[in-house]
Design an enzyme around this catalytic site. Structure first.
Site, short mmCIF file in Angstrom:
data_model
loop_
_atom_site.label_atom_id
_atom_site.label_comp_id
_atom_site.label_asym_id
_atom_site.label_seq_id
_atom_site.Cartn_x
_atom_site.Cartn_y
_atom_site.Cartn_z
N ASP A 297 99.07 -6.95 18.37
CA ASP A 297 98.25 -5.83 18.85
C ASP A 297 99.11 -4.65 19.27
OD1 ASP A 297 96.83 -8.35 19.13
OD2 ASP A 297 95.27 -7.22 20.14
N THR A 298 100.12 -4.95 20.10
CA THR A 298 100.97 -3.88 20.61
C THR A 298 101.69 -3.17 19.48
OG1 THR A 298 101.31 -5.06 22.70
CG2 THR A 298 102.91 -3.36 22.13
#
Length: 392
Positions: free
Chosen positions: A202-203
């Site tokens: 996600d990051t």
């Protein structure tokens, strides 16, 4: 069983049905206790309250319990539900597999525990379907969010996102909320660049999207912590720190610094080689000219990711403007030095020129960044980067 397998019936259902506007992926690993209840609840909400066409995909990554059997049963029982199975574990890997094969306009995912209030789904995907934004994320850290969780997880979440703001200059507020959506056309170039296949997925996706000038929309959400979370906090935190360090090393400023060091070394060698026949002023001009062309080309491709011949001449012409300014600055520094000492040692000449060149390097970075980002803005009708917050 292959690394990626689906039931034939699920594949037939997908081929027969028209492409939906929104596909919701639910990544799971050993979730036999909650999967059926959560998917039925999500299916009921989408059937009664969601205005766009949709599909649910259960992405099972290497479950060892009866999760695959439950997923298969749900895909047979519920319309617009399909599933896929991966033999290797990893939430990022599951999302990559599901999103890569999707035909929906917008792909999104949510955690199987449905910690996020489902009423936030429409504000999440609407800006993507309208073309206003490229990615959308739920945030538990923005004004308007209502969150129920323990102080330990609250502290860890805020500390992690603060680290992203400092180390990676992140503009988004919450990288870890399991509630995100992406326009499928924006994934074509973005997804292959994401290296992580676990929780850091996600990051990395968000950081790369920001670096490429994609528009990120934020939706404050109502969120209730799942006390049965399977996330191993210490191990995940260590892996996330490694991922942050990797993205810092690959950041535009670090690539620019690396190119700058290489250019400085090349400039020094050329200057020392040419000083004898051309003198300090002539050697400085030739060495600067050669390294300026190489520096502009390298930064254009490696630092700012510009490919092809688009605006190639324009970028080099503007780089030539920076070269002229650098030449004037370094020649001025040489003149001052020679006024102080008529015949300085060659290494003194070089030290003064390198120092003056470092000052000019800041000008080059700002100029290149401004010109390249201006070019990207002209290619997009909307702002380079927006981080909008709407109340869920």
């Amino acid at each position: 069983m292959s690394a990626l397998a689906t039931r034939p019936q699920s594949l037939w259902q997908r081929a027969a049905a028209p492409a939906p506007e929104v596909e919701i992926v639910v990544p799971v690993h050993n979730e036999d206790r909650t999967l059926a209840l959560s998917v039925r609840r999500l299916h009921r909400f989408l059937s009664t309250e969601f205005p766009f066409s949709w599909r649910i995909v259960i992405a099972d990554n290497a479950s060892t319990d009866i999760t695959p059997d439950i997923a298969a049963l749900l895909s047979r029982e519920l319309p617009s539900v399909s599933w896929l199975h991966l033999e290797r574990k990893g939430r990022g890997r599951a999302l990559r597999a599901a999103w890569s094969r999707s035909d929906a306009r917008v792909v999104c995912y949510m955690d199987v525990d449905l910690s996020t209030d489902l009423r936030a789904l429409l504000p999440l995907v609407a800006p993507l379907l309208s073309g206003h934004s490229d990615l959308a994320i739920g945030t538990r850290l923005a004004h308007g969010a209502r969150v129920v969780r323990g102080p330990k997880r609250e502290l860890i979440s805020r500390a992690y996102n603060k680290l992203l703001h400092v180390a990676l200059r992140a503009h988004f507020s919450d990288a870890q909320c399991g509630f995100k959506a992406v326009r499928r056309d924006a994934l074509a170039d973005l997804l292959p660049a994401v290296r992580d296949d676990a929780w850091f997925f996600d990051t990395e996706l968000l950081v790369l999207a920001q670096r490429r000038g994609l528009r990120i929309h934020e939706v404050p959400v109502d969120w209730i912590d799942d006390p049965d979370s399977r996330v191993k906090i210490v191990r995940t935190a260590a892996e996330d720190l490694v991922g942050v360090a990797r993205l810092v090393a690959a950041s535009p400023i670090m690539r620019f610094l690396g190119i700058g060091v290489a250019s400085t070394v090349a400039y020094a060698l050329l200057f020392l080689l040419l000083t004898g026949p051309l003198g300090a002023v002539g050697a400085n001009a030739i060495a600067l000219a050669i390294t300026a062309v190489g520096n502009t080309a390298a930064n254009r491709r490696l630092t700012f990711g510009v490919r092809g011949r688009a605006h190639l001449v324009r970028h080099h012409l503007r780089g030539a403007v920076v070269f002229v300014l650098t030449l004037a600055l370094t020649n001025g520094a040489l003149a001052v030095l020679h006024d102080v000492e008529a015949r300085p040692a060659r290494w003194v000449d070089l030290a003064v020129l390198v120092g003056a060149g470092l000052v000019a390097t800041v000008t080059r970075y700002v100029a290149l960044k401004t010109w390249v980002f201006a070019h990207r803005r002209r290619r997009r009708p909307s702002p380079l980067m927006t981080t909008d917050r709407s109340t869920a």
